[in-house]
Write an enzyme that holds these catalytic residues in place. Structure first.
Site, mmCIF file in Angstrom:
data_model
loop_
_atom_site.group_PDB
_atom_site.id
_atom_site.type_symbol
_atom_site.label_atom_id
_atom_site.label_comp_id
_atom_site.label_asym_id
_atom_site.label_seq_id
_atom_site.Cartn_x
_atom_site.Cartn_y
_atom_site.Cartn_z
ATOM 1 N N TRP A 103 -1.458 -5.823 2.445
ATOM 2 C CA TRP A 103 -1.552 -5.280 3.800
ATOM 3 C C TRP A 103 -2.882 -4.576 4.031
ATOM 4 O O TRP A 103 -3.491 -4.720 5.087
ATOM 5 C CB TRP A 103 -0.384 -4.350 4.113
ATOM 6 C CG TRP A 103 0.923 -5.089 4.244
ATOM 7 C CD1 TRP A 103 2.040 -4.908 3.475
ATOM 8 C CD2 TRP A 103 1.257 -6.114 5.198
ATOM 9 N NE1 TRP A 103 3.030 -5.766 3.898
ATOM 10 C CE2 TRP A 103 2.588 -6.507 4.941
ATOM 11 C CE3 TRP A 103 0.551 -6.739 6.240
ATOM 12 C CZ2 TRP A 103 3.234 -7.497 5.686
ATOM 13 C CZ3 TRP A 103 1.202 -7.726 6.980
ATOM 14 C CH2 TRP A 103 2.517 -8.093 6.708
ATOM 15 N N ASP A 170 -1.947 3.547 7.236
ATOM 16 C CA ASP A 170 -0.858 2.602 7.518
ATOM 17 C C ASP A 170 0.342 3.068 6.696
ATOM 18 O O ASP A 170 0.353 2.940 5.473
ATOM 19 C CB ASP A 170 -1.279 1.184 7.120
ATOM 20 C CG ASP A 170 -0.143 0.165 7.309
ATOM 21 O OD1 ASP A 170 0.963 0.568 7.739
ATOM 22 O OD2 ASP A 170 -0.371 -1.021 7.006
ATOM 23 N N LYS A 194 10.635 -1.108 9.223
ATOM 24 C CA LYS A 194 10.907 -0.897 7.804
ATOM 25 C C LYS A 194 11.789 0.334 7.619
ATOM 26 O O LYS A 194 12.832 0.271 7.016
ATOM 27 C CB LYS A 194 9.608 -0.694 7.005
ATOM 28 C CG LYS A 194 8.511 -1.717 7.245
ATOM 29 C CD LYS A 194 8.840 -3.086 6.712
ATOM 30 C CE LYS A 194 7.851 -4.182 7.037
ATOM 31 N NZ LYS A 194 6.451 -3.931 6.889
#
Ligand SMILES: *Cc1c(COP(=O)(O)O)cnc(C)c1O
Length: 359
Positions: A103, A170, A194
């Site tokens: 990511w 993030d 999530k």
């Protein structure tokens, strides 16, 4: 309905009490004679939800509404990969990125479209099986970007590094999973699906003084300044996801906040890691160093990968699903976010022991 143990990495399991309340809201919200799916985003019912979700985020993060703004945006965390550099990276300037996994690499890739990218630390040499160390920050960088939890690889930074430039984080896969010193961050973003709600809303929490530096010569819908000025109501916000997020935030508070959730998440993960470590002949945890191991996404392989299918079949027979590793790395992964029950981790630990013994 018999609920399965859903180890999916996202969208992921939500608290049953939130699902029940949300299902009532789908029929009628706040005595309005309308479904939450039908109300105007400019009306009082939604305004109240929006305000509570915003306040709930700041409260759970320990941030003050004087210093920080909360935005509810679309496009997923992946859109933030582009919005951050588009708004804060000017041509000729560069930003620091920490490469801890897939990511973070994707975020850096987007930033290269807008300016220079320096990798301030990387764990690539260790194939991302540990956290990056030795941060080499550029004091002249526009900002420094880190990913706290590497969802795919299974490592987690449960602290924020000290960077000389504004820290952009993030936190998609461990948002509100434990207490963090968010006051050190200038901008935090997280896709809700999530740890905080359903897919469709991305939470962006930013220091107001940092947002003031955002460029304004960017497309309207990708402009932090536009969304901040309109309080995320420039256009239609993701009404239903923000509603469910507001319910999750109430649930977080009722659980005792991030301190209580962090203690529970540590306990939950420890059950699973202990079961993996007890059978090194059968299991190979992807991340060896305990301090680097994620409490949210636990990754491992079978020493004999041919038994993977049998492992997943046995898990399904016990009502456990979503244990397959990310397609880019393979292996197995148990995602055990805030709403994943402790009994579920105990059940997985027991299955791991039984499978290892060939029961
Ligand atoms: C899932 C994930 C993303 C991507 O989220 P989308 O909302 O699907 O774009 C980004 N970063 C991390 C750390 C993630 O876990």
């Amino acid at each position: 309905m018999r609920r399965i143990l859903n180890f999916s990495s996202g969208p992921a399991t939500l608290p049953p009490s939130v699902l029940e309340e949300a299902s009532r809201g789908v029929l009628e919200i706040a005595g309005s004679g309308m479904s939450i799916l039908e109300v105007s985003h400019r009306g009082g019912v939604y305004e109240d939800i929006h305000r509570r979700a915003r306040a709930g985020c700041l409260k759970a993060m320990g941030l003050s509404p004087e210093a920080y703004t909360v935005l509810f945006l679309g496009g997923g965390a992946s859109q933030q990969f582009a919005m951050v550099p588009m708004n804060f990276l000017r041509p000729g300037a560069s930003a620091d990125y920490v490469d801890g996994g897939e990511w973070g690499a994707r975020a850096a890739k987007e930033a290269r479209l807008f300016g220079g990218v320096r990798i301030a630390a990387s764990s690539e040499a260790a194939r991302h099986a540990e956290l990056p160390r030795d941060f080499r920050w550029d004091p002249g960088a526009a900002y420094a970007h880190v990913t706290t939890n590497n969802t795919i690889e299974g490592t987690q930074m449960r602290f924020l590094p000290e960077a000389p430039t504004p820290l952009v984080v993030d936190a998609s896969s461990d948002f509100l999973g434990h207490t963090m010193d968010w006051g050190r961050a200038s901008l935090v973003y997280a896709g809700a699906q999530k740890n905080a709600g359903p897919a469709g809303v991305t939470i962006v929490v930013a220091r107001k003084s940092f947002l003031e530096r955002a460029r304004t010569d960017v497309p309207t819908m990708l402009s932090y300044a536009v969304h901040a000025q309109a309080d995320s109501l420039y256009n239609t916000p993701p009404v239903f996801p923000v509603y469910v997020l507001s319910l999750v935030l109430e649930w977080v508070e009722a659980q005792g906040g991030t301190a209580a959730l962090g203690a529970r998440n540590e306990r939950k993960a420890a059950l699973v890691y202990a079961a993996l470590d007890a059978h090194p002949d059968v299991y190979e945890p992807a991340v060896a160093r305990p301090a680097d191991r994620s409490w949210m996404n636990i990754t491992w392989r079978l020493r004999d990968p041919r038994r993977e299918e049998a492992f997943l079949k046995g898990a399904a027979a016990r009502g456990m699903q979503g244990l397959k590793g990310h397609r880019s790395v393979g292996g197995l992964r148990a995602s055990v976010y805030n709403a994943f029950p402790e009994e579920g981790c105990a059940a997985l630990a027991q299955y791991l022991a039984e499978f290892a013994r060939g029961v």
